[in-house]
Each structure stands twice: as C-alpha cells, then as structure tokens.
Design an enzyme around this catalytic site. Sequence first.
Site, PDB file in Angstrom:
ATOM      1  N   GLU A   3     143.645  99.109  27.379  1.00  0.00           N
ATOM      2  CA  GLU A   3     142.207  99.272  27.137  1.00  0.00           C
ATOM      3  C   GLU A   3     141.453  99.574  28.426  1.00  0.00           C
ATOM      4  O   GLU A   3     141.684  98.923  29.449  1.00  0.00           O
ATOM      5  CB  GLU A   3     141.638  97.992  26.506  1.00  0.00           C
ATOM      6  CG  GLU A   3     142.100  97.789  25.089  1.00  0.00           C
ATOM      7  CD  GLU A   3     141.424  96.617  24.387  1.00  0.00           C
ATOM      8  OE1 GLU A   3     140.398  96.087  24.889  1.00  0.00           O
ATOM      9  OE2 GLU A   3     141.925  96.220  23.322  1.00  0.00           O
ATOM     10  N   GLU A  12     137.319 103.867  19.806  1.00  0.00           N
ATOM     11  CA  GLU A  12     137.014 102.819  18.831  1.00  0.00           C
ATOM     12  C   GLU A  12     135.512 102.601  18.672  1.00  0.00           C
ATOM     13  O   GLU A  12     134.806 102.371  19.657  1.00  0.00           O
ATOM     14  CB  GLU A  12     137.708 101.498  19.240  1.00  0.00           C
ATOM     15  CG  GLU A  12     137.448 100.388  18.214  1.00  0.00           C
ATOM     16  CD  GLU A  12     138.399  99.203  18.310  1.00  0.00           C
ATOM     17  OE1 GLU A  12     139.353  99.237  19.106  1.00  0.00           O
ATOM     18  OE2 GLU A  12     138.167  98.227  17.555  1.00  0.00           O
ATOM     19  N   ASP A  25     147.578  94.611  19.695  1.00  0.00           N
ATOM     20  CA  ASP A  25     147.349  93.177  19.921  1.00  0.00           C
ATOM     21  C   ASP A  25     146.429  92.595  18.849  1.00  0.00           C
ATOM     22  O   ASP A  25     146.164  91.394  18.839  1.00  0.00           O
ATOM     23  CB  ASP A  25     146.842  92.906  21.343  1.00  0.00           C
ATOM     24  CG  ASP A  25     145.510  93.574  21.644  1.00  0.00           C
ATOM     25  OD1 ASP A  25     144.956  94.269  20.774  1.00  0.00           O
ATOM     26  OD2 ASP A  25     145.018  93.408  22.788  1.00  0.00           O
ATOM     27  N   ASP A  39     151.086  97.663  22.604  1.00  0.00           N
ATOM     28  CA  ASP A  39     149.828  97.331  23.290  1.00  0.00           C
ATOM     29  C   ASP A  39     150.086  96.359  24.443  1.00  0.00           C
ATOM     30  O   ASP A  39     150.761  95.337  24.243  1.00  0.00           O
ATOM     31  CB  ASP A  39     148.915  96.620  22.269  1.00  0.00           C
ATOM     32  CG  ASP A  39     147.535  97.194  22.225  1.00  0.00           C
ATOM     33  OD1 ASP A  39     147.211  98.069  23.047  1.00  0.00           O
ATOM     34  OD2 ASP A  39     146.768  96.761  21.342  1.00  0.00           O
ATOM     35  N   LYS A  53     149.935 101.182  25.331  1.00  0.00           N
ATOM     36  CA  LYS A  53     148.496 101.443  25.273  1.00  0.00           C
ATOM     37  C   LYS A  53     147.780 100.382  26.098  1.00  0.00           C
ATOM     38  O   LYS A  53     148.197  99.224  26.098  1.00  0.00           O
ATOM     39  CB  LYS A  53     147.997 101.400  23.819  1.00  0.00           C
ATOM     40  CG  LYS A  53     146.485 101.630  23.706  1.00  0.00           C
ATOM     41  CD  LYS A  53     146.042 101.800  22.273  1.00  0.00           C
ATOM     42  CE  LYS A  53     145.805 100.520  21.536  1.00  0.00           C
ATOM     43  NZ  LYS A  53     144.803  99.617  22.132  1.00  0.00           N
TER      44      LYS A  53
HETATM   45  O1  KIV Z   1     145.258  96.458  18.729  1.00  0.00           O
HETATM   46  C1  KIV Z   1     145.024  97.342  17.881  1.00  0.00           C
HETATM   47  O2  KIV Z   1     145.477  97.288  16.734  1.00  0.00           O
HETATM   48  C2  KIV Z   1     144.175  98.448  18.291  1.00  0.00           C
HETATM   49  C3  KIV Z   1     143.605  99.302  17.199  1.00  0.00           C
HETATM   50  C4  KIV Z   1     142.388  98.658  16.648  1.00  0.00           C
HETATM   51  C5  KIV Z   1     143.354 100.674  17.670  1.00  0.00           C
HETATM   52  O3  KIV Z   1     143.929  98.624  19.434  1.00  0.00           O
END
Ligand code: KIV
Length: 261
Positions: free
Chosen positions: A112, A174, A43, A82, A110
């Site tokens: 968070e 991160e 994202d 994401d 993915k």
């Molecule tokens: O959104 C993204 O690109 C990420 C990376 C910074 C790992 O989560």
Amino acid sequence: MKMNPQDFVAMKGCKPIPMLTAYTCPVARSVEEAKVPVILVGDTVGMVEMGFDSTRDVTIEHMEYHIGAVRRGAKKTHIIGDLPYGTDVDPETAFINAQRLMQAGADSVKLEGPNIEVIEHLVKRSIPVVGHTGLLPQTAKNFKQVGRSGEEAKRIMEEAQSIENAGAFMVVLEHIPYSLAGEITEALFIPTIGIGAGPDCDGQVLVINDALGLGDYWPPFSKQYAYVSKTVLKVANEFSAEVESMKFPSNIIQFTGSNRS
Ligand code: KIV
C-alpha cells in the site's frame, strides 16, 4: 497457463481483468475453475475471515498460511500476496518479507502507498510488485472515499504515476471518484484494478466474502452475488434440529459412495 506480469500489462486496453481475493483452498479451487486469471490473497483476510477490526492485526505468518492454502487450491493462477502492515517499513525488511510470501506460493506482492524506494528495491531483486493507492486501509482513519478535492486528486494521480515509474506492473485504485480513476487509467501504461473506483479501470477486484455474501457487513461499492451466510444459518439450523430429533444420522443413509471411508 499461469499469467505473468507482462501478460497483464498486455491486457490493458484489450480485455478487462477480473481479480478476486481468496484465502482458503476450496474457494481458490473454484476461482481457478472459473478461469479468473489473478487471485489476491489480501490482508482483508484479517477482517473478513479472522474477525479482527483492522487489517493492521495481520502478520506475515498469517499471510504465509493463507497464501499456502490458496496455492494448493489454485496451482495455475497468478497469486498476489499482500505485504501486511509494518512488513515493508524499509527496503530490506520488505525484501525479506516479500521473499517469504513468494516462498509460500505468491507470484507477486502488493503493498500500500507510494513506497517508492521499497518498490524499486523489490523490482530490482526480481520480485514483481502491485501498487495500491487511493484509500489505504492499513493507515486510513476511516473508510470514506478519498480524492474528492483537487489537491487530493492530484496527490493520488502523482502517487499512481510514481508507483508505475518505480516498476510496479499493476496498481489497485481503491474507493476514489470514478472520473479520477478514469484519468489515472488513461495516464498509466500499467493496468489499474479498481475497487469502488468505477467502470473506467482496466480491471476490477472484489473481496470474495463480499461477493459471496459471507459476513455481516458489505461495503457500499461491493456486489453480492450470493447469500452464503444465510445458507450457513439454514444448514446449521437444520442439522441441529435433526440431531435433536434423532433424524440424523439415520440408519438408512450409509456413507458408501463418498470419497471418505
Ligand atoms: O487486502 C485486500 O483484499 C485488498 C483489496 C481490498 C484490494 O487490498
């Protein structure tokens, strides 16, 4: 051959895992040609490509659009999509949105934070999940390193362990102290992918625009391998000057050899 979650777990301790973000078809094509085994359609697209101040402005439709473009460019590479801010608020909402990303072309999603119920729910429904702990851009107040105090380091270690126990097959760490990233990497069975987390992770990810030098701000932990913004400036200047001076197009150059008619 496209790699699956088990392949990445098997790489832990054997071979470092390179990961790059990509958001567009031509960039994805080059990343695949370089044999980078995994692309993250992050994202971060909102900030580095769309000009938003935060990743919180990214929608599920934006992600579907970019995942589709990346898939068309990288047909044989594992793609992580994401889940953007607010799309994983509860397990069923997350499942519906994760399905949308998978239908757009992702192989895994993915999310968070230690959103354990959501991770379990997705994994039970055969959606492979990548976790993300340490600095969490969707909810962070600033982009400072986290995990410096003993208490914070303990929390991040516990989060990483609970993400693994919930069934994630990989976890992004991160912007945390290198020593903490090393300890987490040693404590987990699944691979850790660092960004600003030092050399002791199982793999490394960079935001492709940072690596390309395409933008106007680069995080301190990223590495610029090229200066693409400068190239764009040079091309735009030269083109503009040649049109104004009527040097381009010339009646000598003919577009005959190209694949465009
Ligand atoms: O959104 C993204 O690109 C990420 C990376 C910074 C790992 O989560």
